[in-house]
Scaffold this motif. Sequence first.
Motif, short mmCIF file in Angstrom:
data_model
loop_
_atom_site.label_atom_id
_atom_site.label_comp_id
_atom_site.label_asym_id
_atom_site.label_seq_id
_atom_site.Cartn_x
_atom_site.Cartn_y
_atom_site.Cartn_z
N ASP A 140 96.42 93.76 79.14
CA ASP A 140 95.50 92.85 78.44
C ASP A 140 94.78 91.89 79.38
N ASP A 141 95.16 91.88 80.65
CA ASP A 141 94.49 91.06 81.67
C ASP A 141 94.64 89.57 81.44
N VAL A 142 95.61 89.16 80.64
CA VAL A 142 95.91 87.74 80.47
C VAL A 142 97.17 87.44 81.29
N ILE A 143 97.00 86.81 82.43
CA ILE A 143 98.11 86.57 83.34
C ILE A 143 98.97 85.43 82.80
N ALA A 144 100.30 85.64 82.81
CA ALA A 144 101.21 84.67 82.19
C ALA A 144 102.41 84.43 83.09
N ILE A 145 103.02 83.25 82.88
CA ILE A 145 104.29 82.90 83.51
C ILE A 145 105.36 82.99 82.43
N ASN A 187 83.48 84.87 80.68
CA ASN A 187 84.06 86.08 81.25
C ASN A 187 85.56 85.88 81.46
N ASP A 188 86.22 86.84 82.09
CA ASP A 188 87.67 86.79 82.25
C ASP A 188 88.14 85.56 83.02
N SER A 189 87.28 85.01 83.88
CA SER A 189 87.69 83.84 84.66
C SER A 189 87.91 82.62 83.78
N HIS A 190 87.39 82.64 82.55
CA HIS A 190 87.53 81.50 81.64
C HIS A 190 88.79 81.58 80.77
N ILE A 191 89.56 82.66 80.88
CA ILE A 191 90.75 82.80 80.03
C ILE A 191 91.69 81.62 80.27
N GLY A 192 92.08 80.97 79.17
CA GLY A 192 92.98 79.82 79.24
C GLY A 192 92.28 78.48 79.36
N ALA A 259 84.31 74.03 70.31
CA ALA A 259 85.14 74.02 71.52
C ALA A 259 86.47 74.70 71.22
N GLY A 260 86.92 75.52 72.14
CA GLY A 260 88.18 76.22 71.96
C GLY A 260 88.65 76.82 73.27
N VAL A 261 89.75 77.52 73.20
CA VAL A 261 90.36 78.14 74.38
C VAL A 261 89.98 79.62 74.40
N ILE A 262 89.56 80.09 75.57
CA ILE A 262 89.21 81.50 75.71
C ILE A 262 90.49 82.30 75.96
N THR A 263 90.67 83.35 75.17
CA THR A 263 91.82 84.22 75.34
C THR A 263 91.37 85.64 75.00
N LYS A 264 92.31 86.52 74.66
CA LYS A 264 91.94 87.89 74.34
C LYS A 264 92.61 88.33 73.05
N GLY A 268 94.08 93.18 74.09
CA GLY A 268 93.35 92.88 75.32
C GLY A 268 91.98 93.51 75.40
N SER A 269 91.47 94.04 74.30
CA SER A 269 90.19 94.76 74.36
C SER A 269 88.98 93.84 74.44
N ASN A 270 89.09 92.63 73.90
CA ASN A 270 87.93 91.73 73.87
C ASN A 270 88.33 90.29 74.15
N LEU A 271 87.42 89.59 74.78
CA LEU A 271 87.57 88.15 74.90
C LEU A 271 87.28 87.50 73.55
#
Length: 467
Positions: A140-145, A187-192, A259-264, A268-271
């Motif tokens: 899904d390209d959402v990097i997590a800890i 884009n993906d750089s805005h996730i989170g 205003a909100g948080v960018i996620t997927k 993981g198919s769409n932002l």
Amino acid sequence: MKTNKFISGILVLIAAFAITSCVQDDDYTVPSSLGDEENARLNDLIANSTAITVAEAKSYFVPGEVTEIVTDVYVKGYVSSSDRTGNFYKEFFIQDAPSNPTAAIKVVLNQVDSYNQFNIGREVYINLNGLYVGEVRSGDDVIAIGGVTNADNEVEAMTANMVPLHVLRSQVTETIEPLVVTFSQINDSHIGMFVMVEDAQFPDSLDGEFYVDPLDDFDTSRTIQSCEGFGYSSFPLETSSFADFAQMPLPTDGGGTIAGVITKTFNGSNLVMALNSTDDVVFDQSKCEPLDINDFVVIMEEDFNDAVDNTDLDLPGWTNFAEQGGEHWTEQVFSGNGYAEFSSYLTGDDVNIGWLVSPGIDMDAQENEFLNFKTAQHHLDSPDNTLEVFVSTDYDGSDVLGATWIPISATLASQSNSWYEFVDSGLIDISEYTGTLYVGYKVTGSGTDTQLDGAYHVEDFVVLATE
């Protein structure tokens, strides 16, 4: 009996004290101070571990794998999401700065109502030693800890016992200022990250609908749109069926900011954008209308179709300058289409930096100026092989490095685009500038590093305005 009454009274007082003291996850106020134990752990972490950035923490991620962190490092960030309304579940995001963030990452934990501890803007330190970096859902390209890994090479939540040992708060809570973007720029750089879009609105077709379709079990995606240039751009707003505002009607009568948080999406198919709260939907204005192309005239344009194939670019009014290395922008023709190109391929220079600067635009002769152009790439292998776009009002026509160059936001070709696929920049508002304005394109690459020897193209440069 007096003694028994006295003891009973003491027990009542003790019980009352316990009830009012044990606030932790049931307290809806933001804590202003921390306990001695958490303070001690935080001080020990800072003293005995090495700080890394959010971007560095994300760099541990290997696609398709989970990476265990076995060194004494920690990452600091500011909470950008909240589960207070139920729209996030057993997770929160941190970004690397309270304003103008450059990176963000997800934290997964087996804890609900985490906003009571990790409120929006809270400065959080995460002891990464013994934790894992990966994806909660593979691909899904959402990097997590997270705290553990599973057989599918996915990261899972930290246990309740792990959280107080690894996720530590400082006493600082900053105001998170949303990063202002357009839908087309996300884009993906805005996730989170916590972002805001202006001139946003729900389309009229959603009139009478709710944030969540009552027939959906888990979540619903609703289209948000905004005026960008001569049309609309759109983006999905995703809301959980467990959010406390799920059955609130969409505000379709007006527009404004959202205003909100960018996620997927789950797969993981769409932002998507996810709200922390409907308080972040401020539609107190009339709906916007796209610009009418019939109101504008072209005041400058260059389609590069007079290019002489494979020669150094030499067009009237344009500056072609090599800041570093010997390579210049060239004129290229492919299938009858001319364009400007900068390529570091086989130059032999360790670093190539080339500028292409437009003729001057008289910004005082008309109003409502907009810039538009197209870019493409080929053999681009690294984000460090960059194309940047700037404007200047003090460029003298010859001394490129002596001018003040202001970066502007535009949609540019990237690795995700196919070779030679021209990407529209979007309509860029430059009307705030006065005097003579120049547009500069700057490419950075290398003729000795094969990861940095790709090429960028520019074509169909046009400036529009109302007279």
